[in-house]
Design an enzyme around this catalytic site. Structure first.
Site, PDB file in Angstrom:
ATOM      1  N   HIS A 143       0.833  -1.208   0.000  1.00 18.67           N
ATOM      2  CA  HIS A 143       0.000   0.000   0.000  1.00 18.67           C
ATOM      3  C   HIS A 143       0.867   1.257   0.000  1.00 18.67           C
ATOM      4  O   HIS A 143       0.683   2.157  -0.836  1.00 18.67           O
ATOM      5  CB  HIS A 143      -0.900  -0.020   1.232  1.00 18.67           C
ATOM      6  N   GLU A 144       1.808   1.324   0.921  1.00 17.90           N
ATOM      7  CA  GLU A 144       2.636   2.530   1.017  1.00 17.90           C
ATOM      8  C   GLU A 144       3.545   2.687  -0.194  1.00 17.90           C
ATOM      9  O   GLU A 144       3.825   3.805  -0.636  1.00 17.90           O
ATOM     10  CB  GLU A 144       3.444   2.520   2.316  1.00 17.90           C
ATOM     11  N   HIS A 203       1.553   4.358  -2.848  1.00 17.69           N
ATOM     12  CA  HIS A 203       1.624   5.815  -2.676  1.00 17.69           C
ATOM     13  C   HIS A 203       2.960   6.339  -3.206  1.00 17.69           C
ATOM     14  O   HIS A 203       3.025   7.382  -3.858  1.00 17.69           O
ATOM     15  CB  HIS A 203       1.516   6.179  -1.194  1.00 17.69           C
ATOM     16  N   HIS A 238       3.063   6.717  -6.826  1.00 15.32           N
ATOM     17  CA  HIS A 238       2.282   7.878  -7.253  1.00 15.32           C
ATOM     18  C   HIS A 238       3.162   9.133  -7.245  1.00 15.32           C
ATOM     19  O   HIS A 238       3.026  10.005  -8.123  1.00 15.32           O
ATOM     20  CB  HIS A 238       1.091   8.054  -6.305  1.00 15.32           C
TER      21      HIS A 238
END
Length: 695
Positions: free
Chosen positions: A477-478, A481, A484
């Site tokens: 998940h991180e 990010h 992104h």
């Protein structure tokens, strides 16, 4: 900034590929550097506001985009240290800096001459020949100034500035209170009977935590999620589980100096007043004004539809756990300190595997490799560790991220282990964001320098760090990010990377989680810590079969937190936060066997700053998007389909906030989603499709 009493290491980043020299910055360097950087930014703003030339996009908006470079650098280093490796000196400065920064930005946001220039451009925007990205940047600045009170009369501006300053101080206090509670509590165990049921990996982590607390020879239960959750899962001692759970659940609610009750009450009152000053019915309406959801009604519509299905499922799960408790010859109800323990037993019974059986296959280093491999397969980038390069803590690892042609895309720092100087949770941030604007120092654009912070239990010397499946998802998940930020390809800093609406920012991160359990990834990287053998097919099949197990519990935990967040920020007033929380949960029919994932006194997302206030729902809003987005890959029959991966990079990961999120998603997928794919993923059935602005 180059004055004799200031440390140039804070602003002149001359490490490898522009990395800061973290080791050259002392805690005491920050205060004078902040003062100098704030003064420099004031001068930059004055030069823009009082430019004698007529306002243009270049001399006003672009100038604002690159103003305050020194302040950005000092701030990035300071807030990283405040979150990931703090101490009393940094915490004292944080209490001073948070309101000072608020005053500074309030003054800018209410600068009459500066807003007049922006307003002139906004009113003439259709005649300026702006690109789509430039139009988005202008809109962001104009709306930001309006929400900062630029159109208010002087007395209202002064009150708004005072509110913002006080809110900044309250947010800092909330986080520090919580860290103090987490740091001060531990449950030291020594007797073998107290360790009953605890697997080896957890005993090792608890022993390491005890050594950190100078309690060699004991085992420490701490309030780090990576220790307390597995303790609640495996401990056979119900009394100790209850003691640990109550400490975990009551963080920030223990009376005395670290109690967050008064902080929450004042925060909510000031936010409500701020919303009214700016012409909104409530704070949620203010925060949602520029999001995909747009209104509190749209948010509550999605949350309520999911809530009803989740509670029904959780009631069925609770009945199964109660039956298991009865079969053990016990007669107590299912309480929050029982759920994880008996759910693990039930999962083991139904699917014939346990978390302790799975964990030896989930080594931190191998899951990091898996993260990088997925990024390579999807986007063609490669990660290489920069050996000998120092991060901001000895545990931090530094990586080059390069395109297939060898060009450097970004620097990535991974900070994976829990420590008492780090706040709880996991997050992504950046020391600098990607953009292509020329800077006063002669540079043209900047390379993104992105970092992930996690709180995994640190292993004993010589042993690998082992993750739970949830830990592994957190790491993916991180890093989603992080991608992104690292794959951003825009011109202007304000729309770079994660500079998107709050209910869109979780799409790249939550979508990336899906690739963890793609068979060819999990089978390749889930190898046993001792034997090196890959996860057996039978165990893999069981893990896949159990994906929706306990879905009611997990969804109730999350959705109750999101509904309470919205209730707080749509209420006219909240006199007693604890009573308010309890009343909302009673009205919802919250099972007594489950608590909110984040109870109010330690709900950092919404009270330790403004980031996710009236915005915790956004994880679910984005989950609707991410489930549908991964379905696009599944429909091709190839989870790494090159054409789909290119569309994903070009329309989601690289565009930041340079286009409207609905347009970005539609460009990738061809349509906006309904919640069906998300509900199927959770095992909760389907609901009515969202339409229009609710999509």
């Amino acid at each position: 900034m180059a004055t004799p009493d200031l440390n140039p290491a804070l602003t002149d980043w001359t490490g490898p590929d522009g990395l800061p020299h973290f080791e050259a910055v002392a805690d005491t360097d920050f205060a004078p550097s902040f003062d100098a950087a704030l003064a420099e930014h004031d001068a930059d703003i004055a030069g823009i506001a009082h430019n004698p030339d007529a306002p243009t996009f270049e001399n006003t908006i672009v100038a604002l985009e690159i103003a305050g470079d020194s302040l950005s650098r000092v701030s990035a280093l300071f807030w990283n240290r405040a979150g990931a490796h703090t101490n009393e000196t940094i915490q004292a400065l944080e209490r001073e800096i948070a309101p000072k920064m608020s005053r500074h930005y309030s003054k800018i946001g209410m600068d009459v001459a500066l807003f007049a220039r922006i307003d002139t451009l906004w009113n003439a925007r259709d005649t300026l020949g702006l690109s789509l990205e430039q139009s988005r940047v202008l809109e962001r600045h104009w709306k930001g100034f309006v929400k900062s009170g630029a159109q208010l009369a002087k007395p209202e501006q002064e009150r708004l500035a005072a509110i913002n300053e006080r809110l900044a101080g309250l947010g800092a206090a909330f986080g520090q209170n919580l860290l103090a509670d987490e740091k001060s509590w531990s449950l030291l165990l020594k007797e073998e009977a107290d360790l009953a049921g605890l697997p080896g990996f957890l005993r090792d982590a608890m022993a390491a935590a005890a050594r950190e607390r100078n309690a060699e020879g004991t085992y420490a239960v701490t309030l780090s999620r990576s220790i307390v959750e597995p303790f609640l899962t495996f401990s056979e001692n119900r009394d100790l589980r209850e003691k640990a759970f109550r400490a975990w659940s009551s963080r920030g609610e223990n009376g005395g100096e670290t109690d967050n009750g008064a902080v929450i009450r004042e925060t909510l009152a000031l936010r409500a007043e701020k919303a009214r000053l700016l012409g909104y019915d409530n704070y949620a309406a203010l925060k949602l004004d520029n999001t995909m959801a747009k209104t509190p009604d749209a948010v509550n519509g999605l949350l309520t539809a999911v809530w009803e299905k989740a509670v029904a499922q959780a009631r069925r799960e609770e009945a199964d756990l109660a039956a298991l408790i009865a079969r053990e010859g016990r007669n107590h109800p299912v309480m929050p300190w029982d759920w994880r323990h008996y759910a693990e037993k039930l999962r083991s019974e139904r699917f014939d595997f346990s978390e302790s059986e799975l964990k030896p296959y989930l080594q931190l280093d191998r899951i990091i490799e898996a993260c990088f491999d997925v990024a390579h397969r999807l986007f063609g980038i490669t990660a290489t560790e920069k050996t000998g390069v120092r991060g901001y803590h000895p545990d931090v690892r530094v990586f080059d991220i390069r395109n297939a042609d060898g060009t450097l895309v970004a620097l990535f720092l991974g900070d994976y282990f829990a420590r008492s100087s780090k706040r709880s949770g996991a997050w992504m941030s950046a020391f600098q964001s990607q953009h292509r604007l020329p800077l006063p120092n002669g540079a043209k654009g900047e390379l993104p320098i992105v970092y992930n912070v996690c709180n995994f239990a640190k292993p004993a010397d010589g042993k690998p760090a082992l993750l739970s499946l949830d830990d592994a998802r957190t790491l993916f998940h991180e890093f989603g990010h992080g991608l992104h930020g690292m794959l951003s390809n825009v011109t202007y800093p304000s729309v770079s990377g994660t500079g998107v609406s709050r209910d869109f920012v979780e799409l790249p991160s939550q979508l990336y989680e899906h690739w963890l359990t793609v068979p060819e990834i999990l089978k390749r990287y889930a190898v046993h810590e001792a034997t090196g053998e890959p996860m057996p097919q039978a165990l893999f099949d069981k893990v896949m079969a159990a994906r929706t197990f306990n879905a009611g519990f997990n969804t109730v935990e999350f959705t109750s937190s999101a509904l309470v967040d919205m209730a707080y920020h749509t209420a006219e007033s909240v006199e007693d936060p604890a009573a308010f929380e309890a009343a909302v949960l009673e009205r919802l029919g919250m099972p007594q066997s489950i608590t909110m994932r984040h109870r109010s006194p330690h709900f950092q997302h919404i009270f330790a700053g403004d980031g996710y206030s009236a915005g915790y729902y956004s994880y679910m809003w984005s989950e609707v998007l991410d489930a549908d987005a991964f379905s696009a890959f599944e429909e091709t029959g190839n989870p790494f389909d090159p054409a789909m991966a290119k569309r994903l990079r070009d329309n989601i990961y690289s565009v930041g906030g340079s286009i409207d999120p609905e347009d970005a998603y539609t460009a990738f997928r061809g349509k906006l989603p309904s919640p069906d794919a998300m509900l199927r993923k959770k095992g909760l059935g389907v609901t009515e499709p969202l339409t229009g602005s609710d999509a």
